[in-house]
Design a protein around this motif. Structure first.
Motif, mmCIF file in Angstrom:
data_model
loop_
_atom_site.group_PDB
_atom_site.id
_atom_site.type_symbol
_atom_site.label_atom_id
_atom_site.label_comp_id
_atom_site.label_asym_id
_atom_site.label_seq_id
_atom_site.Cartn_x
_atom_site.Cartn_y
_atom_site.Cartn_z
ATOM 1 N N ASP A 108 79.001 38.745 69.938
ATOM 2 C CA ASP A 108 79.693 39.957 70.393
ATOM 3 C C ASP A 108 80.240 39.832 71.802
ATOM 4 O O ASP A 108 81.237 40.464 72.139
ATOM 5 C CB ASP A 108 78.764 41.170 70.306
ATOM 6 N N ARG A 109 79.625 39.018 72.623
ATOM 7 C CA ARG A 109 80.041 38.907 74.026
ATOM 8 C C ARG A 109 81.023 37.768 74.284
ATOM 9 O O ARG A 109 81.743 37.807 75.282
ATOM 10 C CB ARG A 109 78.807 38.728 74.908
ATOM 11 N N LEU A 110 81.071 36.760 73.404
ATOM 12 C CA LEU A 110 81.873 35.567 73.715
ATOM 13 C C LEU A 110 82.916 35.186 72.664
ATOM 14 O O LEU A 110 83.822 34.406 72.956
ATOM 15 C CB LEU A 110 80.943 34.358 73.929
ATOM 16 N N ALA A 111 82.800 35.692 71.460
ATOM 17 C CA ALA A 111 83.665 35.229 70.366
ATOM 18 C C ALA A 111 85.146 35.428 70.649
ATOM 19 O O ALA A 111 85.971 34.588 70.271
ATOM 20 C CB ALA A 111 83.285 35.912 69.059
ATOM 21 N N ASP A 112 85.531 36.520 71.311
ATOM 22 C CA ASP A 112 86.960 36.777 71.533
ATOM 23 C C ASP A 112 87.608 35.678 72.375
ATOM 24 O O ASP A 112 88.810 35.419 72.233
ATOM 25 C CB ASP A 112 87.180 38.148 72.166
ATOM 26 N N LEU A 113 86.843 35.004 73.226
ATOM 27 C CA LEU A 113 87.372 33.886 74.012
ATOM 28 C C LEU A 113 87.078 32.532 73.367
ATOM 29 O O LEU A 113 87.886 31.607 73.454
ATOM 30 C CB LEU A 113 86.789 33.914 75.429
ATOM 31 N N ALA A 114 85.920 32.411 72.723
ATOM 32 C CA ALA A 114 85.518 31.130 72.152
ATOM 33 C C ALA A 114 86.306 30.760 70.896
ATOM 34 O O ALA A 114 86.660 29.593 70.704
ATOM 35 C CB ALA A 114 84.024 31.148 71.851
ATOM 36 N N ILE A 115 86.586 31.730 70.049
ATOM 37 C CA ILE A 115 87.276 31.420 68.783
ATOM 38 C C ILE A 115 88.659 30.812 69.025
ATOM 39 O O ILE A 115 88.975 29.767 68.436
ATOM 40 C CB ILE A 115 87.338 32.658 67.862
ATOM 41 N N PRO A 116 89.508 31.388 69.870
ATOM 42 C CA PRO A 116 90.810 30.748 70.088
ATOM 43 C C PRO A 116 90.684 29.339 70.687
ATOM 44 O O PRO A 116 91.441 28.435 70.314
ATOM 45 C CB PRO A 116 91.521 31.689 71.068
ATOM 46 N N LEU A 117 89.727 29.132 71.573
ATOM 47 C CA LEU A 117 89.512 27.809 72.149
ATOM 48 C C LEU A 117 89.112 26.815 71.064
ATOM 49 O O LEU A 117 89.668 25.713 70.975
ATOM 50 C CB LEU A 117 88.430 27.899 73.234
ATOM 51 N N MET A 118 88.175 27.193 70.207
ATOM 52 C CA MET A 118 87.748 26.295 69.129
ATOM 53 C C MET A 118 88.902 25.994 68.177
ATOM 54 O O MET A 118 89.108 24.836 67.802
ATOM 55 C CB MET A 118 86.566 26.901 68.372
ATOM 56 N N HIS A 119 89.655 27.013 67.807
ATOM 57 C CA HIS A 119 90.763 26.792 66.868
ATOM 58 C C HIS A 119 91.850 25.917 67.479
ATOM 59 O O HIS A 119 92.475 25.119 66.772
ATOM 60 C CB HIS A 119 91.311 28.123 66.357
ATOM 61 N N GLU A 120 92.079 26.061 68.775
ATOM 62 C CA GLU A 120 93.053 25.182 69.419
ATOM 63 C C GLU A 120 92.604 23.731 69.339
ATOM 64 O O GLU A 120 93.394 22.840 69.001
ATOM 65 C CB GLU A 120 93.271 25.587 70.876
#
Length: 181
Positions: free
Chosen positions: A70-82
Motif C-alpha cells: 500500500d505504501r510503495l506499489a505506486d512507485l515500485a510497479i512502474p519501475l519493475m515494469h520498465e
C-alpha cells in the motif's frame, strides 16, 4: 536464475522517487514482515519492507501482497515494469518485491539461492543507498552496485554482501518469473 553470466546490466533507472519514499518509511515498517529473517539465517543482519512474496508450493506458487504494498506499489510497479520491458518477455509473474536493508556492520554470508523459484526467476537489484564500505561479491569477485544502476545477478553463483560503512545499504530487489512457453 543461471543465465550463463555473473551479472546482466539493465542500465540506469530513475530510482530517486522510490528511494525517497522508502527512506521516509517509519522504523517499524522494516519489521512488519520478517519471514526472510526468521527463515533464512543469511538474512539475520537485514530488514525488509516487502511488497509481494510467494510461497514455495512450486510450481503452483501463490503470490500475496504484503504490508509494503500500500505504501510503495505506486512507485515500485512502474519501475519493475520498465526493467522487465528492457530485457525479459512480458506476461510473467513478479514473485517477490522488497526493499532490503543491510545494517551497518552487517553481513550476508556466502550462499546460493537454492529454492526452485530462485532457479527459475530473474533476481533484479536496484541499489537505492550504498556507501564505500559495502562489498557485494558474486562468484568470488566484487560487484560494484551503484545507485540507480539496475542489474540482474546470477543467484545460482555464490554471492555475499558486507557493510563495513557508516550507513545502512538499501536495495530494491525483485524476482521475475517469465511466462511459461
Amino acid at each position: 536464475m543461471d543465465f550463463g553470466e555473473r551479472v546482466r546490466s539493465l542500465g540506469a533507472i530513475d530510482a530517486a522517487p522510490l528511494r525517497d519514499r522508502i527512506l521516509a518509511q517509519p522504523p517499524e515498517a522494516w519489521s512488519e514482515f520478517g519471514i526472510r529473517q526468521r527463515t533464512y539465517d543469511v538474512h539475520h543482519d537485514t530488514k525488509s519492507i516487502v511488497l509481494v512474496f510467494c510461497d514455495e508450493a512450486w510450481p503452483q506458487v501463490t503470490v500475496s501482497r504484503q504490508p509494503g504494498w500500500d505504501r510503495l506499489a505506486d512507485l515500485a510497479i512502474p519501475l519493475m515494469h520498465e526493467l522487465i520491458g528492457r530485457a525479459y518477455p512480458k506476461g510473467g509473474t513478479i514473485l517477490r518485491a522488497m526493499a532490503a536493508k543491510l545494517k551497518t556492520g552487517g553481513r550476508i554470508k556466502p550462499h546460493v539461492d537454492a529454492l526452485q523459484s530462485f532457479r527459475a526467476g530473474h533476481r533484479i537489484h536496484v541499489p537505492l543507498t550504498t556507501n564505500p564500505g559495502v562489498r557485494f561479491t558474486l562468484d568470488g569477485r566484487p560487484l560494484p552496485m551503484l545507485f540507480g544502476e539496475a542489474c540482474e545477478i546470477n543467484n545460482q553463483k555464490v554471492h555475499s554482501v558486507m557493510n563495513a560503512g557508516r550507513e545502512d545499504r538499501i536495495s530494491f530487489i525483485f524476482d521475475y518469473l517469465p511466462p511459461v512457453a
